[in-house]
Structures are given as structure tokens and as C-alpha cells.
Design an enzyme around this catalytic site. Structure first.
Site, PDB file in Angstrom:
ATOM      1  N   ASP A  77      94.925  27.025 -43.972  1.00  0.00           N
ATOM      2  CA  ASP A  77      94.822  26.464 -45.313  1.00  0.00           C
ATOM      3  C   ASP A  77      96.200  25.941 -45.670  1.00  0.00           C
ATOM      4  OD1 ASP A  77      93.018  25.893 -47.449  1.00  0.00           O
ATOM      5  OD2 ASP A  77      94.263  27.188 -48.677  1.00  0.00           O
ATOM      6  N   HIS A 103     105.357  22.751 -41.172  1.00  0.00           N
ATOM      7  CA  HIS A 103     104.732  23.948 -41.754  1.00  0.00           C
ATOM      8  C   HIS A 103     103.751  24.579 -40.766  1.00  0.00           C
ATOM      9  CE1 HIS A 103     102.390  20.397 -42.286  1.00  0.00           C
ATOM     10  NE2 HIS A 103     101.422  20.961 -42.960  1.00  0.00           N
ATOM     11  N   ARG A 104     102.862  23.753 -40.187  1.00  0.00           N
ATOM     12  CA  ARG A 104     101.852  24.298 -39.269  1.00  0.00           C
ATOM     13  C   ARG A 104     102.517  24.805 -37.991  1.00  0.00           C
ATOM     14  NH1 ARG A 104      98.974  20.620 -39.803  1.00  0.00           N
ATOM     15  NH2 ARG A 104      97.869  21.631 -41.497  1.00  0.00           N
TER      16      ARG A 104
HETATM   17  P1  ITT Z   1      89.656  22.466 -43.361  1.00  0.00           P
HETATM   18  O1  ITT Z   1      89.728  23.167 -44.690  1.00  0.00           O
HETATM   19  O2  ITT Z   1      88.260  22.246 -42.870  1.00  0.00           O
HETATM   20  O3  ITT Z   1      90.529  23.125 -42.325  1.00  0.00           O
HETATM   21  P2  ITT Z   1      91.025  20.334 -44.771  1.00  0.00           P
HETATM   22  O4  ITT Z   1      91.595  19.047 -44.276  1.00  0.00           O
HETATM   23  O5  ITT Z   1      90.119  20.294 -45.961  1.00  0.00           O
HETATM   24  O6  ITT Z   1      90.277  20.984 -43.515  1.00  0.00           O
HETATM   25  P3  ITT Z   1      92.785  22.108 -46.295  1.00  0.00           P
HETATM   26  O7  ITT Z   1      91.674  22.608 -47.149  1.00  0.00           O
HETATM   27  O8  ITT Z   1      93.777  23.080 -45.760  1.00  0.00           O
HETATM   28  O9  ITT Z   1      92.214  21.334 -45.016  1.00  0.00           O
HETATM   29  O10 ITT Z   1      93.514  20.969 -47.098  1.00  0.00           O
HETATM   30  C1  ITT Z   1      94.748  20.546 -46.700  1.00  0.00           C
HETATM   31  C2  ITT Z   1      95.029  19.187 -47.285  1.00  0.00           C
HETATM   32  O11 ITT Z   1      96.394  18.917 -47.021  1.00  0.00           O
HETATM   33  C3  ITT Z   1      94.224  18.078 -46.633  1.00  0.00           C
HETATM   34  O12 ITT Z   1      94.104  17.004 -47.546  1.00  0.00           O
HETATM   35  C4  ITT Z   1      95.101  17.701 -45.451  1.00  0.00           C
HETATM   36  O13 ITT Z   1      94.903  16.357 -45.035  1.00  0.00           O
HETATM   37  C5  ITT Z   1      96.486  17.911 -46.039  1.00  0.00           C
HETATM   38  N1  ITT Z   1      97.392  18.373 -44.987  1.00  0.00           N
HETATM   39  C6  ITT Z   1      97.448  19.612 -44.451  1.00  0.00           C
HETATM   40  N2  ITT Z   1      98.326  19.657 -43.457  1.00  0.00           N
HETATM   41  C7  ITT Z   1      98.834  18.419 -43.363  1.00  0.00           C
HETATM   42  C8  ITT Z   1      99.748  17.827 -42.503  1.00  0.00           C
HETATM   43  O14 ITT Z   1     100.298  18.506 -41.505  1.00  0.00           O
HETATM   44  N3  ITT Z   1     100.033  16.544 -42.681  1.00  0.00           N
HETATM   45  C9  ITT Z   1      99.456  15.828 -43.660  1.00  0.00           C
HETATM   46  N4  ITT Z   1      98.561  16.303 -44.500  1.00  0.00           N
HETATM   47  C10 ITT Z   1      98.241  17.599 -44.359  1.00  0.00           C
END
Ligand code: ITT
Ligand code: NA
Length: 180
Positions: free
Chosen positions: A64, A164-165
Site C-alpha cells: 500500500d 520507497h518500494r
Molecule cells: P493495488 O492496491 O491493487 O496494489 P493500486 O495501484 O491501487 O494497486 P495503492 O492502493 O497502493 O495501489 O495506491 C497507490 C497509488 O500510488 C496508485 O495511484 C499508484 O499508481 C501510486 N504509486 C504507488 N507507488 C508508486 C510508484 O512507485 N510510482 C508512481 N506511483 C506510485
């Protein structure tokens, strides 16, 4: 070892595969994200639920994450996914454009669940919001600059080395190695 990455986001899986010394498969499942300001709480609950949903015999991870813009009081934060889908990253750039201070951070919580234990690992990276540049990565990468480059201008390995990841996955990898 093998891990099921429970996510609808193939970009997250690509990064984990590149980073982890494990067989990472995607389980494309939209776990219920509880309404919370705490990424760790969202991720831990999601991992527990997903472990059952995935059949209960393979360890799972969920991630998340979110973008926190200081000058916007941390917006979009835990609501990043919703904001990306509704406003889109171009309009987030427009919101940030006139700020005196465009400092921002990405934060990520990776949660691991195997039926016995649930563990969370966090990572954070500082940067700033800029006009979109680059075609790599996913999500908000084109508007997030770190050390002079946007995440969308980096390849996966370069992004993982600072992101971060990547940092959360590094802690997970250390923990998994200690357990073996
Ligand atoms: P899941 O919940 O199914 O894993 P999600 O894309 O909805 O997929 P999140 O709920 O964690 O994931 O939301 C994270 C948001 O932040 C989402 O809009 C991502 O595109 C963005 N995000 C997360 N990590 C990112 C990264 O490394 N680079 C760019 N955007 C990122
Ligand atoms: Na999501």
C-alpha cells in the site's frame, strides 16, 4: 521461495521481481482497503485477507503506497490511487505548480502474511513535484523528481535502488533471509 504479490498493479510486481531473489507471481485481486490514514494498517489487514483469498497455502505480500505532497498537507496520501484515477497526474501537477515548496515523498508499506505471522516493512523516498517527464515506471512517476531525474526517467533497477518500494522490499528481503 515463492511469493504471491496480491495487487491489481502490474508495475508493482515488475519492481518486486526485479528486486527480490524469489519467484514472484501476481495474484490480481482487489482486496478491501479499509478507510484509514495509516498505510501500515491498510496493508496488514489487506495481507491477512488476501492470504485467505489466495487459497491459504502460499505466502502473500501486498503493497500500500502513496504520494504525500508537503505543501498540500500530505494530499493525496492514502487516497493516491483514487486521485490518480479521478484527477489524474497532470492535474496533481497543476495543483502543485504554484506552491512555493513542492517537496514531496513517496511512502510504501509492504505487508507479508503466511498464515502464521503478518509483518510490515516500510520505505520512504524524498523528492519534489515537477512537470511530467519520462515514459518509464507507472502512476505518479513522471511528476516525481529525485536527484534530478523523475522516476519515469529511471529504469527499474535505478528506481528500486532509491525508491520507497525498493527500501520496503529490502527490509522484507533481510527479514526473509534471517528466517531461513
Ligand atoms: P493495488 O492496491 O491493487 O496494489 P493500486 O495501484 O491501487 O494497486 P495503492 O492502493 O497502493 O495501489 O495506491 C497507490 C497509488 O500510488 C496508485 O495511484 C499508484 O499508481 C501510486 N504509486 C504507488 N507507488 C508508486 C510508484 O512507485 N510510482 C508512481 N506511483 C506510485
Ligand atoms: Na488499491
Amino acid at each position: 521461495m515463492s511469493l504471491l504479490f496480491v495487487t491489481t498493479n502490474a508495475g508493482k510486481v515488475r519492481e518486486a521481481r526485479d528486486y527480490l531473489d524469489a519467484d514472484v507471481e501476481q495474484f490480481d485481486y482487489d482486496y478491501a482497503e479499509i478507510q484509514s490514514d495509516e498505510l501500515a494498517e491498510i496493508a496488514a489487514r489487506g495481507a491477512r485477507e488476501s492470504f485467505e483469498a489466495a487459497g491459504g497455502d502460499e505466502p502473500v505480500i501486498v503493497d500500500d503506497s502513496g504520494l504525500f505532497v508537503g505543501g498540500l498537507e500530505g494530499f493525496p496520501g492514502p487516497y493516491s490511487s483514487y486521485v490518480e484515477d479521478t484527477l489524474g497526474i497532470e492535474r496533481v501537477w497543476k495543483l502543485a505548480e504554484d506552491l512555493d515548496d513542492r517537496a514531496a515523498a513517496f511512502r510504501s508499506v509492504v505487508a507479508y502474511a503466511d498464515g502464521e505471522t503478518v509483518e510490515t516493512f516500510t520505505g520512504e523516498v524524498p523528492g519534489r513535484i515537477v512537470a511530467p517527464r519520462g515514459t518509464g515506471g507507472f502512476g505518479f512517476d513522471p511528476i516525481f523528481e529525485h536527484d534530478g531525474e523523475t522516476f519515469a526517467e529511471m529504469d527499474t533497477a535505478a528506481k528500486n535502488a532509491v525508491s520507497h518500494r525498493g527500501r520496503a522490499l529490502a527490509s522484507l528481503a533481510d527479514w526473509l533471509a534471517e528466517r531461513e
